[in-house]
Design a protein around this motif. Sequence first.
Motif, PDB file in Angstrom:
ATOM      1  N   GLN A  66      28.200  42.121  37.067  1.00  0.00           N
ATOM      2  CA  GLN A  66      29.253  42.948  37.641  1.00  0.00           C
ATOM      3  C   GLN A  66      28.682  43.961  38.631  1.00  0.00           C
ATOM      4  OE1 GLN A  66      31.690  44.790  34.682  1.00  0.00           O
ATOM      5  NE2 GLN A  66      33.063  45.777  36.139  1.00  0.00           N
ATOM      6  N   ASP A  67      29.366  44.091  39.772  1.00  0.00           N
ATOM      7  CA  ASP A  67      28.988  45.013  40.851  1.00  0.00           C
ATOM      8  C   ASP A  67      27.714  44.589  41.576  1.00  0.00           C
ATOM      9  OD1 ASP A  67      31.182  46.634  40.162  1.00  0.00           O
ATOM     10  OD2 ASP A  67      29.989  47.755  38.704  1.00  0.00           O
ATOM     11  N   ARG A  68      27.175  43.407  41.226  1.00  0.00           N
ATOM     12  CA  ARG A  68      25.982  42.932  41.927  1.00  0.00           C
ATOM     13  C   ARG A  68      26.294  41.727  42.801  1.00  0.00           C
ATOM     14  NH1 ARG A  68      21.615  41.788  37.476  1.00  0.00           N
ATOM     15  NH2 ARG A  68      20.238  41.679  39.304  1.00  0.00           N
ATOM     16  N   VAL A  69      27.272  40.927  42.377  1.00  0.00           N
ATOM     17  CA  VAL A  69      27.653  39.715  43.097  1.00  0.00           C
ATOM     18  C   VAL A  69      29.101  39.410  42.713  1.00  0.00           C
ATOM     19  CG1 VAL A  69      26.758  38.230  41.241  1.00  0.00           C
ATOM     20  CG2 VAL A  69      27.042  37.291  43.543  1.00  0.00           C
ATOM     21  N   PRO A  70      29.914  38.898  43.634  1.00  0.00           N
ATOM     22  CA  PRO A  70      31.286  38.534  43.251  1.00  0.00           C
ATOM     23  C   PRO A  70      31.272  37.421  42.192  1.00  0.00           C
ATOM     24  CG  PRO A  70      31.070  38.640  45.647  1.00  0.00           C
ATOM     25  CD  PRO A  70      29.681  38.734  45.085  1.00  0.00           C
ATOM     26  N   VAL A  71      31.995  37.637  41.090  1.00  0.00           N
ATOM     27  CA  VAL A  71      32.134  36.639  40.032  1.00  0.00           C
ATOM     28  C   VAL A  71      33.597  36.226  40.005  1.00  0.00           C
ATOM     29  CG1 VAL A  71      31.867  36.122  37.588  1.00  0.00           C
ATOM     30  CG2 VAL A  71      30.275  37.693  38.714  1.00  0.00           C
ATOM     31  N   ARG A  72      33.872  34.939  40.267  1.00  0.00           N
ATOM     32  CA  ARG A  72      35.231  34.450  40.450  1.00  0.00           C
ATOM     33  C   ARG A  72      35.430  33.137  39.706  1.00  0.00           C
ATOM     34  NH1 ARG A  72      34.170  35.578  46.804  1.00  0.00           N
ATOM     35  NH2 ARG A  72      34.660  37.823  46.797  1.00  0.00           N
ATOM     36  N   PRO A  73      36.301  33.126  38.657  1.00  0.00           N
ATOM     37  CA  PRO A  73      37.031  34.247  38.060  1.00  0.00           C
ATOM     38  C   PRO A  73      36.073  35.238  37.397  1.00  0.00           C
ATOM     39  CG  PRO A  73      38.005  32.134  37.423  1.00  0.00           C
ATOM     40  CD  PRO A  73      36.682  31.839  38.062  1.00  0.00           C
ATOM     41  N   GLY A  74      36.575  36.448  37.205  1.00  0.00           N
ATOM     42  CA  GLY A  74      35.737  37.523  36.718  1.00  0.00           C
ATOM     43  C   GLY A  74      35.657  37.609  35.213  1.00  0.00           C
ATOM     44  N   GLY A  75      34.843  38.556  34.747  1.00  0.00           N
ATOM     45  CA  GLY A  75      34.599  38.694  33.322  1.00  0.00           C
ATOM     46  C   GLY A  75      35.831  39.040  32.520  1.00  0.00           C
ATOM     47  N   ALA A  76      36.729  39.857  33.079  1.00  0.00           N
ATOM     48  CA  ALA A  76      37.940  40.234  32.341  1.00  0.00           C
ATOM     49  C   ALA A  76      38.831  39.024  32.117  1.00  0.00           C
ATOM     50  CB  ALA A  76      38.700  41.322  33.095  1.00  0.00           C
ATOM     51  N   LEU A  77      38.955  38.171  33.140  1.00  0.00           N
ATOM     52  CA  LEU A  77      39.770  36.971  32.982  1.00  0.00           C
ATOM     53  C   LEU A  77      39.127  36.014  31.987  1.00  0.00           C
ATOM     54  CD1 LEU A  77      41.661  35.124  35.793  1.00  0.00           C
ATOM     55  CD2 LEU A  77      40.470  33.826  34.023  1.00  0.00           C
ATOM     56  N   LEU A  78      37.797  35.876  32.031  1.00  0.00           N
ATOM     57  CA  LEU A  78      37.117  35.014  31.071  1.00  0.00           C
ATOM     58  C   LEU A  78      37.335  35.519  29.651  1.00  0.00           C
ATOM     59  CD1 LEU A  78      35.148  32.734  30.282  1.00  0.00           C
ATOM     60  CD2 LEU A  78      33.290  34.383  30.599  1.00  0.00           C
ATOM     61  N   ALA A  79      37.167  36.817  29.424  1.00  0.00           N
ATOM     62  CA  ALA A  79      37.339  37.379  28.083  1.00  0.00           C
ATOM     63  C   ALA A  79      38.747  37.125  27.571  1.00  0.00           C
ATOM     64  CB  ALA A  79      37.041  38.870  28.103  1.00  0.00           C
TER      65      ALA A  79
END
Length: 356
Positions: A66-79
């Motif tokens: 997080q905040d280092r590289v765009p993660v798509r989908p992101g961690g909140a959606l994965l959780a």
Amino acid sequence: MLALAALPLGVRVTVLEPDEHAPARLCARHLHAPYTDPAALNELAACDAVTLEFENVPVEALAALQDRVPVRPGGALLARSKHRAHEKRALQGAGATTAPFEAIEADTDLPGALARVGGRGILKTSELGYDGKGQARVNSDAELRAAWENLGRVPCVLEGLVSFEREVSLAVARTPAGQVAFGPLVENVHRDGILRSSVFPAQVPDGTEARARELARAVADAWALEGLITLEFFQLPGGDLIVNEVAPRVHNSGHLTQDGGGVSQFEAQVRAVLNLPLSDWRPLHPTAMVNVVGVDGPDGSPLTPDWAAIDALDGTRVHLYHKAHRHGRKVGHVNLVAPDPGTLRARLASLEPLIP
């Protein structure tokens, strides 16, 4: 398959996967390390973007990026999507209907739970279960308690049984710029909890696909999607849709988009993740997919599809994953293309007996 779709777009892929025999190593740079390995995550952080192919990835791994590289989908959606109770509440919050459910996390949650979901249900582990694993059908309070004990008394969701006509799925992609596009509505058949076949076009009442798109867009917007997710639905008599679950990635049912002409689901995910121009993707011809699943014979040896007969059928194309045989494991799929829906169904009836 994501890596193969990325290459023609001029995109090179790096894969973090603990299995030294990861199939993607054949067409991508393979970081052989645990998902939470700091050095491997540092290398992922140097990429232009990170995406998911598998939801059973520790949320901690995405938090480290997080905040280092765009993660798509992101961690909140994965959780959200990897925990069944959280997912169902979030789906309802987005305006979708789900099967009735009760969260089972302690002994005190068991009394009356089955009655509240309609008297019959399926108990599923809240996390990690897939392809029929980590679940049990229950028809009495005694069966519910026994099932919860057998599943290890871990947090579970009890879902009420829903009477439906068919199962369908549809993927939605959304770029960081907010552009939204949809995959085809696909009709699915499961066997022993594992997807057996998928067919496009789906035989559904008028308006069903439009409703599926409406729900998919609502979820994508409510969840601030960047990337691609796939929604699995129960289609009720009359055409109403209940969302069964959401996969934060390309989905097995969308594999048929590889060979029906047009853009595949894999290219769609790559495009969405990298904020490239995106449009709806769907086969240009009627298309079906049959999974190749590891099956052991009576003597314990693997049962093998009749490859010669499969190759002799018009419209077939084989996709094997370079995975070792294991009973119940998806090791490949066969796509089938035909000029019209009637011919497709006839060819599918010829293909399925050739695959154990």
